[in-house]
Design an enzyme around this catalytic site. Structure first.
Site, PDB file in Angstrom:
ATOM      1  N   ASP A 150       0.865  -1.160   0.000  1.00  0.00           N
ATOM      2  CA  ASP A 150       0.000   0.000   0.000  1.00  0.00           C
ATOM      3  C   ASP A 150       0.918   1.230   0.000  1.00  0.00           C
ATOM      4  O   ASP A 150       2.099   1.110   0.321  1.00  0.00           O
ATOM      5  CB  ASP A 150      -0.863  -0.059   1.271  1.00  0.00           C
ATOM      6  CG  ASP A 150      -1.684   1.191   1.489  1.00  0.00           C
ATOM      7  OD1 ASP A 150      -2.279   1.685   0.523  1.00  0.00           O
ATOM      8  OD2 ASP A 150      -1.727   1.664   2.638  1.00  0.00           O
ATOM      9  N   ASP A 195      -0.050   4.971   1.166  1.00  0.00           N
ATOM     10  CA  ASP A 195      -0.206   5.869   2.302  1.00  0.00           C
ATOM     11  C   ASP A 195      -0.079   5.130   3.628  1.00  0.00           C
ATOM     12  O   ASP A 195      -0.742   4.104   3.838  1.00  0.00           O
ATOM     13  CB  ASP A 195      -1.570   6.561   2.232  1.00  0.00           C
ATOM     14  CG  ASP A 195      -1.702   7.406   0.975  1.00  0.00           C
ATOM     15  OD1 ASP A 195      -1.908   8.605   1.116  1.00  0.00           O
ATOM     16  OD2 ASP A 195      -1.585   6.860  -0.139  1.00  0.00           O
TER      17      ASP A 195
END
EC number: 3.1.3.3
Length: 212
Positions: free
Chosen positions: A12, A14
């Site tokens: 991922d 963020d």
């Protein structure tokens, strides 16, 4: 066709690849940081539908000048250990991908600078140099993240058993479930509960020991 790889690691973006939540940095430029931060937190805990939440948060960005992305990118902090992890993956013949509910407008600069091989994210629609408050195209949600990991593995001849997914939020759970190894990193309780491995310290170099 992309070159074959020994294994695939998908992160991922963020709060995983980078320390920031990019949408909150963009919202700061519109003076709406706290409002968007609260909505992001609820989405990451899985309390609201990700796509619905993203649309409402992006609506709060209406009118932000596209030129503000330079400021946003200057505020990005790579997660400690990210360069070490990416180097280790490459040394062992692996590929690093990033799939994000965030935005290409930022990842297109940040990902290659960190050595990421392939990335996918949402795009923000703009007109006359300002954001229009809508997502351009299909939203990268939990299902899209899982589909992307599967697609990238197939393109590189990597069996799913030799894939690792690393994430922190509820929208990473489907991707972590299809991967051979799902790693909760700096993660919300619901994600830690369902992961194969939990990495506590905010240091991606901790993942190196898990690589095939």
């Amino acid at each position: 066709m992309p070159h074959p790889a020994r294994f695939l690691v998908v992160l991922d973006a963020d709060s995983t690849l980078i320390r920031n939540e990019v949408i909150e940095l963009i919202a700061d430029e519109a003076g709406r940081g706290p409002e968007v931060a609260a909505a992001t937190e609820a989405a990451m805990r899985g309390e609201v539908d990700f796509a619905t939440s993203l649309r409402s948060r992006v609506e709060a960005l209406t009118g932000v000048p596209v030129a503000a992305f330079a400021t946003v990118i200057s505020r990005i902090e790579p997660t400690p250990g990210v360069r070490e992890l990416i180097a280790a993956v490459h040394d062992r013949g692996g590929v690093v991908g990033v799939v994000s509910g965030g935005f290409h407008e930022v990842l297109d600069t940040v990902a290659p600078a960190l050595g990421v091989d392939v990335w996918r994210a949402n795009r923000l629609a703009a007109a006359d140099g300002t954001l229009t408050g809508v997502v351009d195209g299909e939203i990268v949600d939990a299902a899209a993240k899982a589909a992307t990991l599967t697609e990238w593995a197939a393109e590189r001849g990597v069996p799913l058993a030799r894939t690792i997914a690393i994430g922190d939020g509820a929208n990473d759970l489907k991707m972590m479930a299809v991967a051979g190894l799902g790693v909760a990193f700096n993660a919300k309780p619901a994600v830690r509960a369902q992961a194969d491995v939990v990495v506590g310290p905010v240091d991606l170099a901790e993942v190196v020991a898990l690589l095939p």
